[in-house]
Design a protein around this motif. Structure first.
Motif, PDB file in Angstrom:
ATOM      1  N   SER A  29      70.166  20.574  24.305  1.00 58.55           N
ATOM      2  CA  SER A  29      69.470  21.848  24.443  1.00 58.55           C
ATOM      3  C   SER A  29      70.286  23.023  23.885  1.00 58.55           C
ATOM      4  N   GLY A  30      69.915  24.237  24.286  1.00 56.35           N
ATOM      5  CA  GLY A  30      70.566  25.419  23.713  1.00 56.35           C
ATOM      6  C   GLY A  30      72.035  25.519  24.101  1.00 56.35           C
ATOM      7  N   THR A  31      72.345  25.167  25.337  1.00 56.70           N
ATOM      8  CA  THR A  31      73.743  25.228  25.785  1.00 56.70           C
ATOM      9  C   THR A  31      74.588  24.272  24.954  1.00 56.70           C
ATOM     10  N   GLY A  32      74.050  23.072  24.718  1.00 51.87           N
ATOM     11  CA  GLY A  32      74.770  22.093  23.906  1.00 51.87           C
ATOM     12  C   GLY A  32      74.928  22.547  22.465  1.00 51.87           C
ATOM     13  N   ALA A  33      73.925  23.276  21.951  1.00 52.73           N
ATOM     14  CA  ALA A  33      74.017  23.788  20.580  1.00 52.73           C
ATOM     15  C   ALA A  33      75.151  24.817  20.488  1.00 52.73           C
ATOM     16  N   ASN A  34      75.219  25.694  21.498  1.00 55.05           N
ATOM     17  CA  ASN A  34      76.312  26.673  21.531  1.00 55.05           C
ATOM     18  C   ASN A  34      77.662  25.974  21.610  1.00 55.05           C
ATOM     19  N   SER A  35      77.766  24.965  22.469  1.00 53.52           N
ATOM     20  CA  SER A  35      79.053  24.274  22.661  1.00 53.52           C
ATOM     21  C   SER A  35      79.461  23.536  21.389  1.00 53.52           C
ATOM     22  N   PHE A  73      73.801  32.624  15.627  1.00 55.15           N
ATOM     23  CA  PHE A  73      72.556  32.978  16.319  1.00 55.15           C
ATOM     24  C   PHE A  73      72.323  32.047  17.508  1.00 55.15           C
ATOM     25  N   ASP A  74      71.884  32.647  18.589  1.00 61.24           N
ATOM     26  CA  ASP A  74      71.490  31.868  19.752  1.00 61.24           C
ATOM     27  C   ASP A  74      70.056  32.273  20.098  1.00 61.24           C
ATOM     28  N   THR A  75      69.114  31.358  19.895  1.00 57.20           N
ATOM     29  CA  THR A  75      67.695  31.662  20.123  1.00 57.20           C
ATOM     30  C   THR A  75      67.157  30.704  21.188  1.00 57.20           C
ATOM     31  N   ALA A  76      67.031  31.210  22.405  1.00 54.43           N
ATOM     32  CA  ALA A  76      66.625  30.334  23.512  1.00 54.43           C
ATOM     33  C   ALA A  76      65.198  30.614  23.983  1.00 54.43           C
ATOM     34  N   TYR A  77      64.576  31.683  23.467  1.00 50.56           N
ATOM     35  CA  TYR A  77      63.275  32.092  24.012  1.00 50.56           C
ATOM     36  C   TYR A  77      62.246  32.327  22.915  1.00 50.56           C
ATOM     37  N   GLN A  78      62.330  31.575  21.830  1.00 47.80           N
ATOM     38  CA  GLN A  78      61.429  31.816  20.699  1.00 47.80           C
ATOM     39  C   GLN A  78      59.971  31.649  21.142  1.00 47.80           C
ATOM     40  N   GLN A 138      69.159  26.485  18.831  1.00 50.49           N
ATOM     41  CA  GLN A 138      67.731  26.491  19.184  1.00 50.49           C
ATOM     42  C   GLN A 138      67.524  25.692  20.467  1.00 50.49           C
ATOM     43  N   SER A 139      66.688  26.225  21.327  1.00 53.08           N
ATOM     44  CA  SER A 139      66.412  25.543  22.596  1.00 53.08           C
ATOM     45  C   SER A 139      64.915  25.318  22.745  1.00 53.08           C
ATOM     46  N   PHE A 140      64.535  24.159  23.266  1.00 54.93           N
ATOM     47  CA  PHE A 140      63.129  23.918  23.590  1.00 54.93           C
ATOM     48  C   PHE A 140      62.897  23.937  25.105  1.00 54.93           C
ATOM     49  N   SER A 141      63.894  24.414  25.859  1.00 47.67           N
ATOM     50  CA  SER A 141      63.746  24.451  27.325  1.00 47.67           C
ATOM     51  C   SER A 141      62.561  25.318  27.724  1.00 47.67           C
ATOM     52  N   LYS A 142      62.545  26.556  27.202  1.00 45.81           N
ATOM     53  CA  LYS A 142      61.543  27.502  27.682  1.00 45.81           C
ATOM     54  C   LYS A 142      60.218  27.336  26.957  1.00 45.81           C
ATOM     55  N   ASN A 143      60.251  27.283  25.617  1.00 47.86           N
ATOM     56  CA  ASN A 143      58.962  27.297  24.910  1.00 47.86           C
ATOM     57  C   ASN A 143      58.239  25.942  24.932  1.00 47.86           C
ATOM     58  N   GLU A 148      65.018  17.949  30.155  1.00 53.00           N
ATOM     59  CA  GLU A 148      65.180  16.947  29.089  1.00 53.00           C
ATOM     60  C   GLU A 148      66.305  17.289  28.140  1.00 53.00           C
ATOM     61  N   ARG A 149      66.761  18.547  28.182  1.00 52.95           N
ATOM     62  CA  ARG A 149      67.895  19.013  27.390  1.00 52.95           C
ATOM     63  C   ARG A 149      67.649  18.750  25.895  1.00 52.95           C
ATOM     64  N   CYS A 150      66.670  19.470  25.381  1.00 47.56           N
ATOM     65  CA  CYS A 150      66.263  19.247  24.001  1.00 47.56           C
ATOM     66  C   CYS A 150      66.468  20.516  23.165  1.00 47.56           C
TER      67      CYS A 150
HETATM   68  N1  PLP Z   1      71.201  30.932  25.316  1.00 48.38           N
HETATM   69  C1  PLP Z   1      70.724  31.885  26.120  1.00 48.38           C
HETATM   70  C2  PLP Z   1      70.849  33.297  25.705  1.00 48.38           C
HETATM   71  C3  PLP Z   1      70.119  31.551  27.337  1.00 48.38           C
HETATM   72  O1  PLP Z   1      69.652  32.518  28.128  1.00 48.38           O
HETATM   73  C4  PLP Z   1      70.021  30.186  27.695  1.00 48.38           C
HETATM   74  C5  PLP Z   1      69.423  29.784  28.963  1.00 48.38           C
HETATM   75  O2  PLP Z   1      69.418  30.378  29.956  1.00 48.38           O
HETATM   76  C6  PLP Z   1      70.521  29.236  26.805  1.00 48.38           C
HETATM   77  C7  PLP Z   1      71.105  29.644  25.627  1.00 48.38           C
HETATM   78  C8  PLP Z   1      70.500  27.769  27.034  1.00 48.38           C
HETATM   79  O3  PLP Z   1      69.455  27.209  27.682  1.00 48.38           O
HETATM   80  P1  PLP Z   1      69.224  25.635  27.593  1.00 48.38           P
HETATM   81  O4  PLP Z   1      70.555  24.980  27.579  1.00 48.38           O
HETATM   82  O5  PLP Z   1      68.416  25.310  28.804  1.00 48.38           O
HETATM   83  O6  PLP Z   1      68.470  25.400  26.351  1.00 48.38           O
END
Ligand code: PLP
Length: 416
Positions: free
Chosen positions: A117-123, A226-231, A258-263, A269-271
């Motif tokens: 998911s998005g957290t993993g993409a950042n890491s 770029f961190d896009t978690a709410y597209q 990119q995160s598919f958690s919210k949209n 599922e951490r996608c």
């Molecule tokens: N980046 C930002 C700015 C967020 O607010 C969040 C979630 O709260 C995330 C990334 C990562 O979310 P997730 O790991 O559920 O995709």
């Protein structure tokens, strides 16, 4: 050997959620944790995800290992959502020009890997930078930002510093200060930028500001992260990617989370995906292969379930349309909730202060201009749950509770 180990730093969002969940008051309004909630205050599975699950069940794909970087079709479709289906960056050759900051000499190439998911993409992005960039760049992170940004980069040994993001008095981006930081940072610095629906402020850059920032970032040779978690939850799926696409058009190398958690409402599922935009096919291929090896040595391979569901939806034109309409439904409800809270505070109750920012800001969050003690009073006296920073999750409001929440905000505003 481990007697000296101290507990980790507390997670304020965890405590907030626990306290809200344990609050049995019928008056409770939970505006805390950053998850989309429906009118009833519950998690809501998307209809397209329900359909994709049935289809996946019939496909009966089993549970073999997924490829290390993830399924190629999923990655192509995820990149399309971020960069646009017709983006030249997804093909060999010159990019298509859509914004004013264009560089026709830059032959953009995107490579992508699936992430936790998005957290993993950042890491993964942070780890990649820490491994390949010499000398190690400084990472500039906006103030305020998502609570995980600083620890994620610091965990990889990178040095972090901050740039002013919000002008709190104006509820606007402190754009002058941001540009000043870009101009004074050492060449090759990393700038973490939230693509849309900024967490925690709801304040985003305008298209013109993205264009100006892209020019400056390119001139000073920095790397946008770029961190896009709410597209999709701000102005729409394509509109929310405008910042990213301006930078692509400007011909700047960058990383995009990119995160598919919210949209997709696929939280557990951490996608997600990490995309790299590079200036040649060879660079992109090498970067993807380096990311592959980092994934291999960290958690071995991509998780399969969430990405299979997303792939089924995005691959089918009808389901894809339905998905766009479901994200639009979430987006519109957030806007309605913003308007309803504004109407209550500014018009009905005439609560002191300017509340117009509530209807200008975007996505799940806004920061109420309240002190930590006012926020505490909201929780302890009125059962309105929010962190001490004043950040509220607009999805936690409903027709049923918005009057109660506004009344409580009105009371703490007048009594302090
Ligand atoms: N980046 C930002 C700015 C967020 O607010 C969040 C979630 O709260 C995330 C990334 C990562 O979310 P997730 O790991 O559920 O995709």
């Amino acid at each position: 050997m481990f007697g000296h180990v101290q507990p980790g730093p507390p997670d304020p969002m965890f405590t907030l959620k626990r306290d809200a969940d344990n609050d049995a008051s019928p008056e409770k309004v939970d505006l805390g944790v950053g998850i989309y909630r429906n009118e009833e205050g519950s998690y809501q599975e998307l209809e397209v995800v329900k359909k994709a699950k049935l289809e996946l069940d019939e496909l009966d794909l089993g549970h073999d290992y997924e490829l290390t970087v993830g399924d190629a079709d999923f990655l192509r479709l995820a990149a399309e959502v971020m960069f646009g289906a017709h983006s030249g960056a997804l093909r060999t050759g010159k990019i298509q020009i859509t914004s004013q900051v264009k560089d026709t000499n830059f032959s953009t190439q995107v490579c992508s890997v699936q992430t936790i998911s998005g957290t993993g993409a950042n890491s993964l992005g942070a780890l990649f930078i820490s491994k390949v960039m010499e000398p190690k760049p400084r990472v500039y992170i906006g103030v305020p930002t998502w609570g995980n940004h600083i620890p994620i980069f610091q965990n990889t040994g990178l040095e972090t510093t901050t740039y002013p993001y919000l002008d709190a008095s104006k509820h606007a981006v402190n754009f002058t200060a941001l540009l000043d930081t870009v101009r004074s940072a050492a060449q090759g610095s990393i700038f973490v930028l939230q693509g849309c629906c900024h967490n925690p402020t709801g304040v985003d850059l305008s298209l013109r500001q993205w264009e100006e920032l892209a020019c400056e970032m390119k001139y000073y040779g920095h790397l946008p992260f770029f961190d896009t978690a709410y597209q999709g939850l701000g102005d729409g799926l394509d509109e929310d990617a405008a910042g990213v696409r301006v930078f692509v058009d400007a011909g700047i190398e960058m990383l995009v989370c990119q995160s598919f958690s919210k949209n997709f409402a696929l939280y557990g599922e951490r996608c997600g995906a990490l995309h790299f935009v590079g200036n040649s096919q060879e660079v992109a291929a090498n970067v993807q292969d380096r990311l592959r090896s980092l994934i291999r040595h960290t958690y071995s391979s991509a998780p399969a379930y969430g990405s299979r569901l997303v792939k089924i939806v995005l691959n089918d034109p009808d389901l894809r349309k339905e998905w766009a309409s479901e994200t639009d439904g979430m987006r519109k409800r957030l806007k309605r909730n913003r308007q309803a809270l504004y109407d209550e505070l500014a018009i009905r109750l005439k609560t002191p202060g300017d509340w117009s920012y509530l209807v200008k800001e975007k996505g799940l969050f806004s920061c109420l201009a309240l002190s930590p003690s006012q926020c505490r009073e909201l929780v302890e006296t009125y059962h309105v749950h929010l962190p001490g920073s004043g950040r509220i999750n607009l999805a936690g409001l409903s027709e049923e509770n918005v009057k109660r929440a506004a009344q409580a905000i009105d009371k703490v505003t007048r009594t302090h």
